[in-house]
Motif scaffolding. Sequence first.
Motif, short mmCIF file in Angstrom:
data_model
loop_
_atom_site.label_atom_id
_atom_site.label_comp_id
_atom_site.label_asym_id
_atom_site.label_seq_id
_atom_site.Cartn_x
_atom_site.Cartn_y
_atom_site.Cartn_z
N GLY A 184 -47.73 -38.78 33.48
CA GLY A 184 -47.76 -40.05 32.77
C GLY A 184 -48.31 -41.19 33.61
N LYS A 185 -48.40 -40.96 34.92
CA LYS A 185 -48.86 -42.00 35.85
C LYS A 185 -50.33 -42.34 35.57
CE LYS A 185 -47.74 -41.74 40.30
NZ LYS A 185 -47.79 -41.30 41.72
N ALA A 186 -50.62 -43.62 35.43
CA ALA A 186 -51.98 -44.06 35.08
C ALA A 186 -52.98 -43.76 36.19
CB ALA A 186 -51.98 -45.55 34.76
N GLY A 187 -54.15 -43.27 35.80
CA GLY A 187 -55.21 -43.01 36.76
C GLY A 187 -56.19 -42.00 36.17
N TRP A 188 -57.47 -42.13 36.49
CA TRP A 188 -58.44 -41.21 35.90
C TRP A 188 -58.20 -39.77 36.36
CZ3 TRP A 188 -61.72 -38.20 38.80
CH2 TRP A 188 -62.00 -38.59 40.10
N GLY A 189 -57.63 -39.61 37.57
CA GLY A 189 -57.32 -38.27 38.06
C GLY A 189 -55.85 -37.92 37.91
N GLU A 190 -55.08 -38.81 37.30
CA GLU A 190 -53.64 -38.56 37.09
C GLU A 190 -53.38 -38.25 35.61
OE1 GLU A 190 -51.07 -38.02 38.88
OE2 GLU A 190 -51.35 -38.87 40.86
#
Length: 436
Positions: A184-190
């Motif tokens: 759920g952590k925001a990030g393009w690779g997360e």
Amino acid sequence: MNHTLKVLVAASCLSLTVGAQAAETVTIATVNNSDMIRMQRLAKTFEEQHPDIKLKWVVLEENVLRQRLTTDIATQGGQFDVLTIGMYEAALWGEKGWLEPMKDLPADYALDDVFPSVREGLSAKGQLYALPFYAEASITYYRKDLFEQAGLEMPEQPTWEQMAEFAGKLHQPDKGQYGICLRGKAGWGENMALITTIANAYGARWFDEQWKPEFTGSEWKNALNFYVDTMKKYGPPGASSNGFNENLALFNSGKCAMWVDASVAGSFVTDKSQSKVADSVGFTFAPTQVTDKGASWLYSWALAIPTSSKSKDAAKTFSAWATSKAYGELVAEKDGVANVPPGTRASTYSDAYMKAAPFAKVTLDSLKKADPANPSAKPVPYVGIQLVTIPEFQAVGTAVGKLFAAALTGQMQPEQALQAAQQSTEREMKRAGYPK
């Protein structure tokens, strides 16, 4: 002190100073996951074999690492000699001339042993720009004991809807047991790595053939509504803070009935020294839905050398060592064969490894099937399953990841998040001059 003694002492001091200066420092920027922490520990062997090279480590959380490396390489800052990057950066930065080509590798490196899909993913125009440390697909982890107790059977190829049904039956928050754990952590690779594969499985794509975003289409709506609804009903509290490391810790402590994430976690969830559920983990393919195209990602953490490095030869010597067959043998000797970095070399998948690593077959089959050139049921103008290999994706993907994390926390409805994602992505792509 007599004159002769003074001369001898001075010569000795000079010799020590020259010896200390002779060791060339190689600064390595890497990610704070277990495989890289193991590499740092075992690199003492490398330093013993190469007394002329001293290793300095900068270990960072994934999102922070990406920001630091992007800034440093774009400005030619030269802070680092070895960069831990993925397929996205290797192709783009290599093409821009920011990375050293990985040529003239040692004869025993056996580059042909590295899977072609991994080599291609780390290349631009046929030139390799990074050496793969490990490669991964996404797979499904589940608790065989909980499935058995509930009278459930995990199919070899589950759908996301089946996963939600299982999650509902296994969700017991009063006992600290959650039906499903997902990023759920925001990030393009997360979060976007996971959510994009869900969207692919629902038949979605990031862009149509004219580079127009498709977030307002029914496929993305179905995918994001499913993800948010399932996580709110059956996920752990605070899921918007959870990336790979956080979910691994939850799963290993017995709090997740199911988890869909990187296949590289296989050796950690079956390691009794860190997993309470090591004996009861099952493995199968990442879920599909209306299609299996792009339902499982392909990624590699790899070592690259920026052109701004002042210690290129020493950096290459280390990078070749850390990604070699010999390093795999060192891991097997020190930590057991199941912990050998997976997904990069055909020779890793020996009978001994397949026997020791119950997750190996699913990983291998998933890696073989992954096709970054055809990640969606519909045609796409880009390469990449859980990412889009264009320079703008890092900013676009992170912006969308924040919106989808906001939908998960209830700050906005999924439809609002999709509408905002459409607008922000359209704006960025137009500014960048797409279609090109």
